[in-house]
Scaffold this motif. Structure first.
Motif, PDB file in Angstrom:
ATOM      1  N   GLY A   1       0.808  -1.223   0.000  1.00  0.00           N
ATOM      2  CA  GLY A   1       0.000   0.000   0.000  1.00  0.00           C
ATOM      3  C   GLY A   1       0.838   1.270   0.000  1.00  0.00           C
ATOM      4  N   GLU A   2       2.142   1.152   0.233  1.00  0.00           N
ATOM      5  CA  GLU A   2       2.991   2.353   0.192  1.00  0.00           C
ATOM      6  C   GLU A   2       3.499   2.518  -1.231  1.00  0.00           C
ATOM      7  OE1 GLU A   2       6.598   3.499   2.607  1.00  0.00           O
ATOM      8  OE2 GLU A   2       5.248   2.780   4.168  1.00  0.00           O
ATOM      9  N   GLU A   3       2.932   3.486  -1.915  1.00  0.00           N
ATOM     10  CA  GLU A   3       3.296   3.646  -3.322  1.00  0.00           C
ATOM     11  C   GLU A   3       4.741   4.120  -3.459  1.00  0.00           C
ATOM     12  OE1 GLU A   3       1.081   5.705  -6.685  1.00  0.00           O
ATOM     13  OE2 GLU A   3      -0.471   5.235  -5.153  1.00  0.00           O
ATOM     14  N   ASN A   4       5.418   3.685  -4.498  1.00  0.00           N
ATOM     15  CA  ASN A   4       6.793   4.124  -4.794  1.00  0.00           C
ATOM     16  C   ASN A   4       7.790   3.853  -3.686  1.00  0.00           C
ATOM     17  OD1 ASN A   4       5.968   5.104  -7.238  1.00  0.00           O
ATOM     18  ND2 ASN A   4       5.428   7.105  -6.351  1.00  0.00           N
ATOM     19  N   PHE A   5       7.508   2.855  -2.821  1.00  0.00           N
ATOM     20  CA  PHE A   5       8.455   2.597  -1.729  1.00  0.00           C
ATOM     21  C   PHE A   5       9.868   2.341  -2.268  1.00  0.00           C
ATOM     22  CE2 PHE A   5      10.887  -0.653   0.522  1.00  0.00           C
ATOM     23  CZ  PHE A   5      11.170   0.045   1.683  1.00  0.00           C
ATOM     24  N   VAL A   6       9.968   1.468  -3.292  1.00  0.00           N
ATOM     25  CA  VAL A   6      11.298   1.063  -3.773  1.00  0.00           C
ATOM     26  C   VAL A   6      12.081   2.280  -4.269  1.00  0.00           C
ATOM     27  CG1 VAL A   6      12.538  -0.306  -5.518  1.00  0.00           C
ATOM     28  CG2 VAL A   6      10.584  -1.300  -4.301  1.00  0.00           C
ATOM     29  N   GLU A   7      11.451   3.094  -5.116  1.00  0.00           N
ATOM     30  CA  GLU A   7      12.168   4.246  -5.681  1.00  0.00           C
ATOM     31  C   GLU A   7      12.506   5.267  -4.609  1.00  0.00           C
ATOM     32  OE1 GLU A   7      13.627   4.414  -8.465  1.00  0.00           O
ATOM     33  OE2 GLU A   7      12.746   2.538  -9.196  1.00  0.00           O
ATOM     34  N   SER A   8      11.552   5.498  -3.704  1.00  0.00           N
ATOM     35  CA  SER A   8      11.831   6.538  -2.703  1.00  0.00           C
ATOM     36  C   SER A   8      12.902   6.075  -1.714  1.00  0.00           C
ATOM     37  CB  SER A   8      10.534   7.016  -2.032  1.00  0.00           C
ATOM     38  OG  SER A   8      10.442   6.553  -0.729  1.00  0.00           O
ATOM     39  N   ALA A   9      12.891   4.786  -1.341  1.00  0.00           N
ATOM     40  CA  ALA A   9      13.956   4.279  -0.458  1.00  0.00           C
ATOM     41  C   ALA A   9      15.292   4.332  -1.203  1.00  0.00           C
ATOM     42  CB  ALA A   9      13.637   2.850  -0.016  1.00  0.00           C
ATOM     43  N   TYR A  10      15.280   3.892  -2.472  1.00  0.00           N
ATOM     44  CA  TYR A  10      16.534   3.839  -3.239  1.00  0.00           C
ATOM     45  C   TYR A  10      17.152   5.234  -3.407  1.00  0.00           C
ATOM     46  CZ  TYR A  10      19.981   2.624  -6.717  1.00  0.00           C
ATOM     47  OH  TYR A  10      21.178   2.453  -7.374  1.00  0.00           O
ATOM     48  N   SER A  11      16.304   6.262  -3.427  1.00  0.00           N
ATOM     49  CA  SER A  11      16.835   7.623  -3.632  1.00  0.00           C
ATOM     50  C   SER A  11      17.687   8.084  -2.445  1.00  0.00           C
ATOM     51  CB  SER A  11      15.681   8.617  -3.878  1.00  0.00           C
ATOM     52  OG  SER A  11      14.957   8.770  -2.667  1.00  0.00           O
ATOM     53  N   ARG A  12      17.590   7.378  -1.322  1.00  0.00           N
ATOM     54  CA  ARG A  12      18.430   7.738  -0.155  1.00  0.00           C
ATOM     55  C   ARG A  12      19.745   6.947  -0.132  1.00  0.00           C
ATOM     56  NH1 ARG A  12      15.716   5.855   3.576  1.00  0.00           N
ATOM     57  NH2 ARG A  12      13.632   5.710   2.707  1.00  0.00           N
ATOM     58  N   PHE A  13      19.986   6.163  -1.182  1.00  0.00           N
ATOM     59  CA  PHE A  13      21.246   5.406  -1.274  1.00  0.00           C
ATOM     60  C   PHE A  13      22.213   6.140  -2.209  1.00  0.00           C
ATOM     61  CE2 PHE A  13      23.711   2.084  -3.633  1.00  0.00           C
ATOM     62  CZ  PHE A  13      24.570   1.776  -2.587  1.00  0.00           C
ATOM     63  N   HIS A  14      23.423   6.386  -1.723  1.00  0.00           N
ATOM     64  CA  HIS A  14      24.406   7.127  -2.519  1.00  0.00           C
ATOM     65  C   HIS A  14      25.640   6.257  -2.696  1.00  0.00           C
ATOM     66  CE1 HIS A  14      21.762  10.434  -1.524  1.00  0.00           C
ATOM     67  NE2 HIS A  14      21.848  10.032  -0.262  1.00  0.00           N
ATOM     68  N   LEU A  15      25.855   5.806  -3.934  1.00  0.00           N
ATOM     69  CA  LEU A  15      27.007   4.938  -4.218  1.00  0.00           C
ATOM     70  C   LEU A  15      28.211   5.802  -4.573  1.00  0.00           C
ATOM     71  CD1 LEU A  15      28.081   2.051  -4.766  1.00  0.00           C
ATOM     72  CD2 LEU A  15      27.352   2.359  -7.145  1.00  0.00           C
ATOM     73  N   LEU A  16      29.319   5.590  -3.862  1.00  0.00           N
ATOM     74  CA  LEU A  16      30.537   6.358  -4.163  1.00  0.00           C
ATOM     75  C   LEU A  16      31.493   5.466  -4.947  1.00  0.00           C
ATOM     76  CD1 LEU A  16      30.208   9.151  -3.062  1.00  0.00           C
ATOM     77  CD2 LEU A  16      29.284   7.603  -1.358  1.00  0.00           C
ATOM     78  N   ASP A  17      32.258   6.075  -5.864  1.00  0.00           N
ATOM     79  CA  ASP A  17      33.102   5.199  -6.672  1.00  0.00           C
ATOM     80  C   ASP A  17      34.587   5.317  -6.367  1.00  0.00           C
ATOM     81  OD1 ASP A  17      33.566   7.564  -7.800  1.00  0.00           O
ATOM     82  OD2 ASP A  17      32.693   7.106  -9.770  1.00  0.00           O
ATOM     83  N   SER A  18      34.933   5.991  -5.271  1.00  0.00           N
ATOM     84  CA  SER A  18      36.342   5.970  -4.850  1.00  0.00           C
ATOM     85  C   SER A  18      36.386   6.005  -3.327  1.00  0.00           C
ATOM     86  CB  SER A  18      37.102   7.169  -5.418  1.00  0.00           C
ATOM     87  OG  SER A  18      36.722   8.344  -4.719  1.00  0.00           O
ATOM     88  N   GLU A  19      37.492   5.482  -2.775  1.00  0.00           N
ATOM     89  CA  GLU A  19      37.663   5.487  -1.312  1.00  0.00           C
ATOM     90  C   GLU A  19      37.632   6.906  -0.768  1.00  0.00           C
ATOM     91  OE1 GLU A  19      40.413   1.577  -0.372  1.00  0.00           O
ATOM     92  OE2 GLU A  19      41.067   3.542   0.292  1.00  0.00           O
ATOM     93  N   GLU A  20      38.255   7.837  -1.513  1.00  0.00           N
ATOM     94  CA  GLU A  20      38.355   9.228  -1.042  1.00  0.00           C
ATOM     95  C   GLU A  20      36.957   9.847  -0.933  1.00  0.00           C
ATOM     96  OE1 GLU A  20      40.061   8.008  -3.750  1.00  0.00           O
ATOM     97  OE2 GLU A  20      41.821   7.605  -2.493  1.00  0.00           O
ATOM     98  N   ALA A  21      36.150   9.660  -1.986  1.00  0.00           N
ATOM     99  CA  ALA A  21      34.799  10.235  -1.983  1.00  0.00           C
ATOM    100  C   ALA A  21      33.971   9.602  -0.867  1.00  0.00           C
ATOM    101  CB  ALA A  21      34.140  10.001  -3.339  1.00  0.00           C
ATOM    102  N   PHE A  22      34.150   8.297  -0.667  1.00  0.00           N
ATOM    103  CA  PHE A  22      33.402   7.588   0.377  1.00  0.00           C
ATOM    104  C   PHE A  22      33.793   8.126   1.758  1.00  0.00           C
ATOM    105  CE2 PHE A  22      33.418   3.877   3.347  1.00  0.00           C
ATOM    106  CZ  PHE A  22      32.041   3.739   3.474  1.00  0.00           C
ATOM    107  N   LEU A  23      35.101   8.295   1.965  1.00  0.00           N
ATOM    108  CA  LEU A  23      35.571   8.779   3.270  1.00  0.00           C
ATOM    109  C   LEU A  23      35.002  10.160   3.567  1.00  0.00           C
ATOM    110  CD1 LEU A  23      37.267   8.323   5.777  1.00  0.00           C
ATOM    111  CD2 LEU A  23      39.266   9.127   4.531  1.00  0.00           C
TER     112      LEU A  23
END
Ligand SMILES: NC(=O)c1ccc[n+]([C@@H]2O[C@H](COP(=O)([O-])OP(=O)(O)OC[C@H]3O[C@@H](n4cnc5c(N)ncnc54)[C@H](O)[C@@H]3O)[C@@H](O)[C@H]2O)c1
Length: 312
Positions: A59-81
């Motif tokens: 019943g929660e519309e767009n749960f997957v997309e809205s949860a996924y929008s809070r995930f931030h993938l970094l592509d280097s150790e420096e950016a992640f740190l």
């Protein structure tokens, strides 16, 4: 406490933790050293979020997309740190390898603000040793989630001598708010859960090696007689033969207890990179998450170098 967490290691367990954390409203910064893990993370994470949407967010519309929008993938150790500096918790979910984990804590933790709590999802390794490597043992503890994290409620919280009570209480509260059921275990090799499970699983592999049981009969027996959800060989394929092997070796090296010595069949599967579901071949052949059929190990040869302990 701000709901922000930095997660290093986005393999099987890392991604499943991220799904559960996003469900709990966290902003998540993620990093994995392998380009392949980074490339497949979206699809794997959305699978977990899809399961949560169906089972707990009907019943929660767009749960997957809205949860996924809070995930931030970094592509280097420096950016992640850099991003990790704004988080309240740092969660480590890389391979089961004490040296690797310690090196990572030595590099990543000292630059973080002093209030950041550090969690490790290790299955068996010394929490006290890693806590020292982090330079902030009072804020470091084990949060051993089970596979798949977002489906399995239990989290084994592993404590050690230098852990502060306030960090423990804070951790228990955060995990309970995430819907987890926590229990506290001592910092001994394998803690509580794997101290029970690993010798049991290794004994099943030895029985298979001796020809006492076939893969499918073994699983049917445990499912129908002991109420196991899947049986021990399917469980091994879901855990990942590589992880199962690494945990057994780590426990053996830490204790010298022969019950943890990995049998040759397991070493051979590890060497051949037949790691279960993730490589489509382990104790079963797999088509995605569906078993195509059990394997027959009659043709495996054991009288060679792979019977020597292979330390990954
Ligand atoms: N698989 C299980 O059922 C299970 C259950 C409980 C606990 N655990 C524990 O969780 C941890 C992870 O296991 P998994 O099954 O997810 O393994 P996995 O092999 O699926 O994932 C590990 C990930 O760590 C990444 N990695 C390795 N070194 C790195 C580095 N230096 N920096 C960044 N990323 C790095 C790898 O690229 C890989 O994607 C282990 O400690 C394991 O013992 C696993």
């Amino acid at each position: 406490m701000e709901k922000k967490i930095a997660v290093i290691g986005l393999g099987k367990m890392g991604v499943d933790w991220v799904a559960n954390l996003l469900e709990g409203g966290f902003e998540v910064y993620g990093f994995d050293a392998s380009a392949q893990s980074r490339e497949t993370v979206e699809q794997r994470l959305k699978k977990g979020l899809g399961w949560i949407a169906k089972k707990r967010k009907a019943g929660e519309e767009n749960f997957v997309e809205s949860a996924y929008s809070r995930f931030h993938l970094l592509d280097s150790e420096e950016a992640f740190l850099e991003k990790a500096k704004s988080a309240s918790i740092f969660l480590e979910v890389v391979y089961e390898d004490l040296k690797l984990k310690c090196q990572l804590f030595e590099r990543f933790i000292p630059p973080l603000p002093s209030e950041v709590i550090v969690w490790t999802n290790t299955s068996s390794l010394s929490i006290a040793t890693m806590a020292e490597a982090s330079g902030r043992p009072e804020k470091f503890l084990g949060t051993h989630g089970m596979n798949p994290v977002y489906q399995m409620p239990g989290v084994e919280v592993v404590v050690h001598e230098k852990l502060s009570d306030s960090t423990l209480q804070q951790t228990l509260k955060i995990l309970e708010e995430l819907g987890k059921i926590t229990f506290v275990a001592a910092d001994v090799p394998g803690f509580w859960v794997n101290k029970q499970l690993i010798p049991f699983m290794l004994e099943a592999v030895r029985a298979l090696e001796r020809g006492e049981i076939r893969v499918e009969d073994g699983d049917v027996g445990l499912k129908t007689c002991l109420g196991h959800p899947q049986g021990v060989f399917k469980l091994a394929d879901f855990i990942g033969i590589d992880t199962f092997y690494r945990v057994a070796v780590a426990m053996y090296l830490a204790t010298q207890d022969p019950r943890y010595y990995p049998p040759a069949l397991l070493a051979r599967l590890f060497q051949r990179e037949e790691w279960g579901v993730k490589t489509s071949k382990g104790f079963y052949e797999w088509d995605g998450f569906k078993p195509k059929g059990p394997r027959d190990f009659k043709d495996f040869q054991f009288q060679d170098a792979s019977t020597v302990l292979l330390v990954p």
